[in-house]
Design an enzyme around this catalytic site. Structure first.
Site, short mmCIF file in Angstrom:
data_model
loop_
_atom_site.label_atom_id
_atom_site.label_comp_id
_atom_site.label_asym_id
_atom_site.label_seq_id
_atom_site.Cartn_x
_atom_site.Cartn_y
_atom_site.Cartn_z
N HIS A 133 -2.87 1.10 6.75
CA HIS A 133 -3.16 1.11 5.29
C HIS A 133 -3.35 2.61 4.71
CE1 HIS A 133 -4.57 -1.07 1.77
NE2 HIS A 133 -5.33 -0.10 1.81
N HIS A 181 -5.70 1.56 -4.26
CA HIS A 181 -5.08 1.15 -3.33
C HIS A 181 -4.53 -0.07 -3.61
CE1 HIS A 181 -8.08 -1.40 -0.83
NE2 HIS A 181 -8.38 -1.22 -2.09
N CYS A 220 0.81 -1.24 -0.01
CA CYS A 220 -0.02 -0.02 -0.02
C CYS A 220 0.95 1.36 -0.09
CB CYS A 220 -1.10 -0.03 1.21
SG CYS A 220 -0.36 0.13 2.78
#
Length: 347
Positions: free
Chosen positions: A309, A321, A261
């Site tokens: 994240h 993402h 990420c």
């Protein structure tokens, strides 16, 4: 009518047989009960798998942080070791000059050099040699002081190098430990999934909030996406991010074959001339905090209480993402991502 004979007590051997048989029956019953235990329902299994993947991703960001620190420490150690070698060469050169002066003085020994000059029959020669002698003394003193300063610098550099190498060693151990945690969590999740039938796995192996059952909330195609800005930093960020759609999530990766990420957000913002920190938690502090109502394309959006994240906002409440191991870089509606924590506009 004869008397009824009382039954004789069982022998020890018979008791042993009966006891063993009873124990075997108990074990069998216990084993049967264990095998008959109800299988966890798919919702429970899914929760376990999701939790393992989430824990793995948190460990991945800690791994990334340790890896980044290892690179910096290694660069510092290399520089210090180079400086140490150069400093030692300088000290050796100064010590060589001092050695040459000492040897010359030894060869001229026997009569004090000052007395030799005073006994000279040529006054001009005496003055010239006296001046040279003073200069030699000054040179020797200067060299001694230079050698002393250089030795002090070397001692300090050695201490700094030793401390940096010790920190690097400790960091490598932390890196290996975090890598082990990641691999363990991913292996546990894989083991659970492999214990399911193909149909059960297909049902469980969906996106973390049941997104697949909500009508293609996650996607890797560009149809219907917000239009990329014509120019500016956001245009560069989004153009890069969209070009990565469909590439696999690879933990610890910054491209080009795959990303995790924070690796994706780092490379995307590089296209706009901004070098973000490697770890999502540090990216949280790499710009201006933006209220959700004021989100603009290119902003970083963060999730979970520990900020492990991060994604790239692209407009219309959507982001690009890199989700987790086993998934690809995708477009996702923010409403399907749990624990939204906030947004940052890098600058």
């Amino acid at each position: 009518m004869g008397k009824r004979r009382k039954p004789s007590p069982p022998s020890r051997a018979r008791l042993a047989v009966l006891t063993t048989a009873a124990a075997g029956t108990a074990v069998l019953a216990s084993s049967t009960t264990a095998y008959a235990a109800p299988k966890p329902d798919l919702a429970t299994v899914k929760k376990q798998v999701d939790a393992l993947y989430e824990e793995a991703e948190a460990s991945i960001e800690r791994f990334n942080g340790a890896d980044e620190r290892a690179k910096k420490l290694q660069a510092e150690a290399n520089q210090l070791q180079t400086q140490l070698a150069e400093g030692q060469e300088k000290l050796n050169a100064v010590q060589g000059q001092l050695g040459a002066l000492a040897a010359a003085q030894y060869r001229n020994g026997g009569v004090d050099p000052s007395l030799q000059l005073m006994l000279s029959s040529d006054p001009d020669t005496y003055l010239r040699q006296a001046s040279a002698r003073d200069q030699e003394a000054d040179t020797q003193l200067a060299l001694l002081r230079q050698a002393q300063r250089q030795q002090q610098r070397l001692d300090q550099q050695r201490a700094e190098t030793a401390a940096t190498l010790a920190a690097l060693d400790a960091n490598h151990k932390a890196l290996a430990e975090e890598k082990g945690k990641v691999q363990t969590k991913l292996a546990e999740a894989k083991k659970i999934l492999n214990s399911l039938t193909a149909a059960e796995r297909a049902q469980v192996d969906v996106d973390e909030a049941g997104r697949a059952s909500r009508g293609a909330a996650e996607r890797t195609d560009l149809t219907g996406l917000p239009q990329v800005p014509a120019d500016g930093r956001a245009a560069a960020v989004l153009k890069f991010a969209q070009a990565q759609l469909g590439k696999p999530y690879i933990w610890g990766a910054e491209g080009p074959a795959g990303f995790d990420c924070s690796g994706l957000t780092l490379r995307a913002w590089e296209q706009a001339g901004v070098r973000l920190p490697r770890v999502s938690q540090d990216q949280w502090n790499a710009g201006t905090r933006i209220p959700r109502a004021n989100l603009q394309p290119g902003d970083l959006v963060f999730f979970y209480s520990d900020l492990h994240h991060v994604g790239i906002y692209i407009g219309n409440n959507k982001m690009i993402h890199a989700p987790r191991t086993g998934k690809n870089v995708t477009v996702l509606d923010l409403q399907y991502m749990p624990d939204y924590m906030g947004a940052v506009r890098p600058g």
